[in-house]
Structure formats: C-alpha cells, structure tokens
Design an enzyme around this catalytic site. Sequence first.
Site, PDB file in Angstrom:
ATOM      1  CG  ASP A 138      15.909  16.243  26.909  1.00  9.09           C
ATOM      2  OD1 ASP A 138      16.681  15.270  26.838  1.00  9.09           O
ATOM      3  OD2 ASP A 138      16.297  17.414  27.069  1.00  9.09           O
TER       4      ASP A 138
ATOM      5  CE  LYS B 175      20.969  10.625  26.779  1.00  8.41           C
ATOM      6  NZ  LYS B 175      20.474  12.002  26.567  1.00  8.41           N
TER       7      LYS B 175
ATOM      8  CD  GLU C  53      19.601  14.031  23.334  1.00 10.44           C
ATOM      9  OE1 GLU C  53      20.661  14.687  23.186  1.00 10.44           O
ATOM     10  OE2 GLU C  53      19.445  13.169  24.212  1.00 10.44           O
TER      11      GLU C  53
ATOM     12  CG  ASP D  79      22.475  19.320  23.107  1.00 10.20           C
ATOM     13  OD1 ASP D  79      22.776  19.832  24.209  1.00 10.20           O
ATOM     14  OD2 ASP D  79      21.689  18.360  23.005  1.00 10.20           O
TER      15      ASP D  79
HETATM   16  P1  ADP Z   1      22.006  17.093  29.700  1.00  8.54           P
HETATM   17  O1  ADP Z   1      21.597  17.305  28.288  1.00  8.54           O
HETATM   18  O2  ADP Z   1      23.330  16.418  29.857  1.00  8.54           O
HETATM   19  O3  ADP Z   1      20.951  16.487  30.548  1.00  8.54           O
HETATM   20  P2  ADP Z   1      21.652  19.907  30.424  1.00  8.54           P
HETATM   21  O4  ADP Z   1      21.316  20.424  29.090  1.00  8.54           O
HETATM   22  O5  ADP Z   1      20.600  19.890  31.455  1.00  8.54           O
HETATM   23  O6  ADP Z   1      22.354  18.502  30.331  1.00  8.54           O
HETATM   24  O7  ADP Z   1      22.911  20.757  30.933  1.00  8.54           O
HETATM   25  C1  ADP Z   1      23.465  20.561  32.175  1.00  8.54           C
HETATM   26  C2  ADP Z   1      24.752  21.357  32.255  1.00  8.54           C
HETATM   27  O8  ADP Z   1      24.466  22.732  32.041  1.00  8.54           O
HETATM   28  C3  ADP Z   1      25.411  21.257  33.621  1.00  8.54           C
HETATM   29  O9  ADP Z   1      26.794  21.066  33.456  1.00  8.54           O
HETATM   30  C4  ADP Z   1      25.135  22.625  34.236  1.00  8.54           C
HETATM   31  O10 ADP Z   1      26.144  23.016  35.137  1.00  8.54           O
HETATM   32  C5  ADP Z   1      25.123  23.507  33.018  1.00  8.54           C
HETATM   33  N1  ADP Z   1      24.363  24.744  33.244  1.00  8.54           N
HETATM   34  C6  ADP Z   1      23.081  24.870  33.664  1.00  8.54           C
HETATM   35  N2  ADP Z   1      22.740  26.158  33.793  1.00  8.54           N
HETATM   36  C7  ADP Z   1      23.842  26.879  33.439  1.00  8.54           C
HETATM   37  C8  ADP Z   1      24.148  28.280  33.358  1.00  8.54           C
HETATM   38  N3  ADP Z   1      23.244  29.197  33.697  1.00  8.54           N
HETATM   39  N4  ADP Z   1      25.383  28.625  32.955  1.00  8.54           N
HETATM   40  C9  ADP Z   1      26.318  27.722  32.630  1.00  8.54           C
HETATM   41  N5  ADP Z   1      26.088  26.403  32.680  1.00  8.54           N
HETATM   42  C10 ADP Z   1      24.878  25.971  33.083  1.00  8.54           C
HETATM   43 MG    MG Z   2      20.426  17.362  26.701  1.00  7.70          MG
END
Ligand code: ADP
Ligand code: MG
Length: 734
Positions: free
Chosen positions: A189, A251, A352, A374
């Site tokens: 991913d 990205k 995804e 998502d």
């Molecule tokens: P992407 O798909 O864009 O790579 P992610 O699925 O890894 O992103 O999500 C990242 C986002 O999730 C960030 O904005 C981060 O601050 C938020 N995030 C991560 N953990 C938490 C949490 N425990 N509570 C709220 N938001 C969170």
């Molecule tokens: Mg993601």
Amino acid sequence: MTHSNQAPIGLAVKLPFATPEEFLAKYGANLTRGGIYLRSRTVKPPGTPITLDLKLSTGARLIYASAVVHFVTGQQGQGVSGMGLRFLTLDPETKRFLDTALAPLPHAQSAEPLLPQGVGPADYAVPPQPTASAPPVVPPVAPAAPEPSAAPSSPTALAPAATPMVPTAPAFEPLKEEPKREGPIIGIDLGTTNSCSGYVRNGKPEVLHSREGHNTVPSILALNTRGKMVVGHPAKGQMLTNPRQTVYGAKRLVGRAYDSPIVQHIKDRFHYEIAPGDSGEAAVKLGNRIFSLQQISALILREVRELAQNQLQQPVSRAVITVPAYYNDNQRQAVREAGQLAGLYVERILNEPTAAALAYGYGRKLNQRILVYDLGGGTFDASVLELNDTVYEVVSTGGDTFLGGIDFDNAIVEHLLEEFQKQTGKAFQGDRVAMQRIHDAAERAKCALSERSDMRVHVAFVTMIDNKPYDLDVTLTRKKLIALTERLVDRTIEVCDEVLKAKGLAPKDVQEVVLVGGQSRFPLVHEKITKFFGKPPTKNVHPDEAVALGAALLAHSLGQVEGVTLIDVLPMAIGVGLPGGRFKPVLERNAALPASKTYTLSTSRDNQAELEVSIFQGDSERAGENEYLGTLKLAGLPRRSRGEVQVTITFEVSNESLLKVTARESSTGREVSSTFTTRDTPEAVKARLAQENPTEPPAPASQAPAPAAAAMPPPLPAKMAGVVGWLKGLFGRR
Ligand code: ADP
Ligand code: MG
C-alpha cells in the site's frame, strides 16, 4: 500506531563549570550559533522537540532554547553516542551570549549543530520504537567526562567545515537488471502519508514492519544535511529542521502535468520545491537535482522492498501495488514504472478499496454488499462493493481528493493560534519552523484525542515577540475537536450518500461498513457512520493494514487455481471537450467494465476537411477542469455541406480492461486519416476550446451503438495506432 506520540521533552543539564569561559574552553567545539552537540548515552530520535536548559554549576543559566534533535551519533556502534540539537528559538539572554561568545570562533557560525572531532560519523538511525508515551522530562543528562581528544583547544582545528545548507543530492541510481518474475510476491500500500506492506505466510497475511518496528513507513523521502537520502521515520524526523529538502505527500503529484490545475493548485502548500520535469510532468527538486515522481516513489518502494527482504530472508522482486480507485492511466503507469525502478515486477495494480474488501472478506465466502470508507492523510474515498464468494465487484465509487487528516490538523492549528492570541494579547508571528512545530503538535493531539478526552498541547518557545519568548500552551478537549471538525466528518457522510444514490442504494442496503485510513480512528467517524448506516462499522479490519494485507492476499491468490475475480467500474467519466469549454462524457462514471460507447461528430462548416477531438477524463462539466488525455485529429474528410460528414469514435474498455479508441468516417464509408497531436500542451488545447465560438452548434453526440462492422469501412488504420497504443490500458490492469 503510526505515530510515536512523543511529547516535547525538557532537557535540563547542569554543567561542571562555574563560568561561561570555562565551558567554552572545553566545549566551544560543540557549540554553534545554530545548535549544540551533547554527548549522552540515551538519545532521542531525530525530530524530537526538546526544551534545553543548560546551567552552570552556580545555577546561572547559560543556554535556554527550544531545539530539535537534528542528528544522532554512535547509534550504530561507531564512535561517541550523542545528539546534535538544532536551536529553534533562543531566549534573549542566550542569544546575547551566543552573539558575543561565538563571534571569534570561525566554526561556530554555522546555522546547525556540527559534529565535533572524534565523535565518529553522524547517523540518522532512529532508536528502537519509542514507547507510546515518552516521559515528559528525561533525567538530566550529565555531559560526558571531558576527553582530551574530544576537546582540543585550538578552535580552527575543532570541527569540520560548516556543512552547506543544500548538499548535492546523489543521482538516482537505476538498477542494473530487470526485476525477476520469481520468488515471493508482497503486497504494498503505497500511501500518500504512510506506506505498508504485507505478505501471506503459511496461509496467513501479515504486515512487514519498519526498521523501527512500526507497522507503516511514512511515505517521506529526505535529503539530509550530509547529502544522504533517507526514507521513512528518519526522513519524517527532519521535517522540522529541513522542510525544504523533505518530500512528503508526493503521491498527489504522481502522473500529473506540472501545468495541470491540480498541481498548480497544491504546489504552494508543499515546503519542498516542485518543478517541471523533462516532459513537463510534475517533478521534485532536491538539492540541485530534479527527481521524477517515479523516482521518488521508487526510493520509498526500495525501502519497503528492503524491509521485506530482511524479514523474509530472501530476495523479493515481485509485488502487487495498490492505487486509489480514481487513478487514471497516467498515474497507474507511473506506479508501475516506480515499481520497476525499485526492482519490483508489478504483478498487479490493485484498487485500494478492493484491497480493503479482500482483507475483510478473503476466504470467507461472503455474500454481501459492503461500503469501504477510507479516510487517509489527504483524501477521502468511499466505494460500494458486492462480494459474492470469490467475486469482488466494485459497483460505485467516489470521494473527495481534498479531504483528509491534514484538514483536521489545519482546523486545530487555526484554533491554537486563536487561543494564543487570546492568552497573550498578541497575534502569533512565527516562521515556517514554528508553524511546522505547531502542526506537529496539533496532529499528535488529534491522534491522542482518539483515545482520551483531553490533551495539553504545549509547544515551548514557539516564537519571539518583541524579544520575549512565548510558549504555545493550550488544552484541547475531544469536545472542542469535534466542534472544530464535525463539518469535515459530515462531508464524508455526504459522499457516502452520493456514492450510494449513484446506484439507487440506501444506507440500509449496505451490510457492512469497513473503515480504513488512519483518520477513520476518530471516534466521531464511528459515531456518524453508526448513525447513518444504522449499524456500527466492522471491527474485523485494521485501518492501517487492511489495504496492504488485501494486496498480499491478492498476490497469494495469483498463484492459485481458485483465485479471486475482481470486477471494477470506471472511476471517472471519459469524454470529449466541446466548444465553449464544456465536457461531454462518453463513458459515464461508474460504468461497469468492460464498457463500450460511441461518440459521433459531424462537420460544422461546408467543405470542412478536418475534425479535431480532445479527450478528457474527469467529472467536471468543464473540460479544462478534467485531466487532458490527448487530441485526435481527423484529416482528409470528404468535402461536403456542413453536417453531412460524420465520424464515429468508439471508446472501448475491453475485457482485458484495455481502452481502445477507434474512429470511422460513417457518412460516406470513406476512410479518413488521423493524427494524434502531441505538440499542443493541455493548456493550449483548453485555451483553444474555451475560445471557440460557444454559439456555434456543438457537435451532435450520439449514444447509439456503432453500426455493424460489416456495413462499415475498416477501423482507421496506421496512424491511429499511435493513439490506440498511447491510450491503451486506460483504467486497465486490474
Ligand atoms: P494515507 O492513506 O494518506 O497514507 P493513512 O491512512 O496512513 O494515510 O492516514 C494518515 C492520517 O491518519 C494522518 O492524517 C494521521 O494524522 C491520521 N491518524 C493516524 N492515527 C490517528 C488516530 N489515532 N486518530 C486520528 N487520526 C489519526
Ligand atoms: Mg491509504
């Protein structure tokens, strides 16, 4: 957890010296205007914010500053253990002390902490996974006993030359051999914010951990001050001190033209430099070199691949890589290339949401309609899938490419700055570093508030106003966070509603809601989902891991007789630009694949010999707001009265999910030749379209199926092939 939840750390050190002169005599080599090197057995990861309070043995304060760990040494068993702290803000006394004491020391003019001689090379290795809650104050670190070799007295012999602020970036090294199509296939991913990889071992999917033991790797690449490329957590660590050379969120730029509206719109939000690449595509400038987005992604993928190799104890050269459902062909192609550059043969590009659905349903023989929600760092996507045993069919998909965790952070930052003004009576004035620190603190507080109901946000020494240092110190409650961000969550529910309505579905028609993306952990999301769908979301999938595990499961199924079948829909309409700048969709969004539609256009002037069609992809009614795919030029048309000559263009997404475009001159049966114009930039095409007289009757569009092939001349030959080749595979390769 993707976040270390590190609290700012107070570091109080009592020096064994009574006067500043004594200190300078022994440790002058460790100090610059920009920072200090401290020897210490325990070090904090680069990027850790620190409030430094250095006192003389008399108790008098020598240095009081907010700082951040800039580099660490001795972590790989070489040389002295310690850390270079970079000053962010100094109190006025400290500044005066540095100004006077360091003026005569040539080495000390650097804006960064330097490595004193004899400590060994700096390494950016982040120590093992920090515990979830770092203690707010670490016990004072006594400076190591003076070592003769570490503190020579001649200042000129003390330190290496000041490191240049922008080092030369190492060139991207292409791999020498093509990736081999053998060995294990991992699932990746490649996220905007975080990347994650998985592998199916003994029939069980598991996630491959980062070097620091996290389940994800930040999708961040940085050129460090020593000219080395670092990826993941170490790169995230330098975001505070070196934002210009730290690439995140790349990205969002993949497969896009530099001139495209999206890139122009988002380019100023990034601290690093976005520049046009060789063919006008968006690229990134690091140091003095331009890197393509494929190269940037490849460097992240290389790290992921290396982690996998270490953990699987064998070479890894194959992967299934996921992409957002709305990715167009340019973007999918770019991800394939990135994989190749990373030494990975990309067995499949997988959407995804489909991956998340696989993680949820694989091997369970389900017969259900589910919605995958998502909410990641920068984007929100909702997709409805129908699962029938081993068949996974996406029936509707949609989203908002400008709605994600970052918007929650921004809302918090805005609030914090307002509170600062209320408390101090002064408007916040801070530079980029200060803003970045506040953003960091806001994000940490946000994540913490998913677990608890209040959180102190304390950014020490965040700014200086009228020569006086100020802290930012606000307690944020979950209630307040909800008030600040409820509209964002409401927006995601609206999108869910739209995605359902697009297929005439109601919330009750969905049997399960699968939450993925880090921001979906926010309790308000669970609440609103539960209310809207009338049932709580499933707890069966991990929001950070689901997509990678789903990719791993698909990878696993590729080698099996009874694999899974994935059926998809067109994520965005594909169509043609009309005079006046309008967009006419030919293949509608959510059309089930395979799909085929024709578009007929006719001459609008007498004796017109040429026709041009520009093809776009997107959901806007304005062609200029959609992605430009290319222009077909049809020349040598029979000269007739206006409207008499008709050309039928067929857009066909075939069984193998490849898009073919064919054109026939249908009124006379005569062949026309066509060329694909590549000289025009998308902007030139859009400008021309916008200028064309909007009162001129638009070319009539017909949804009628193409007439039977037997009655028609053969599809356009030769020159058309270029177009077909170029457009082929649009939305394909699932
Ligand atoms: P992407 O798909 O864009 O790579 P992610 O699925 O890894 O992103 O999500 C990242 C986002 O999730 C960030 O904005 C981060 O601050 C938020 N995030 C991560 N953990 C938490 C949490 N425990 N509570 C709220 N938001 C969170
Ligand atoms: Mg993601």
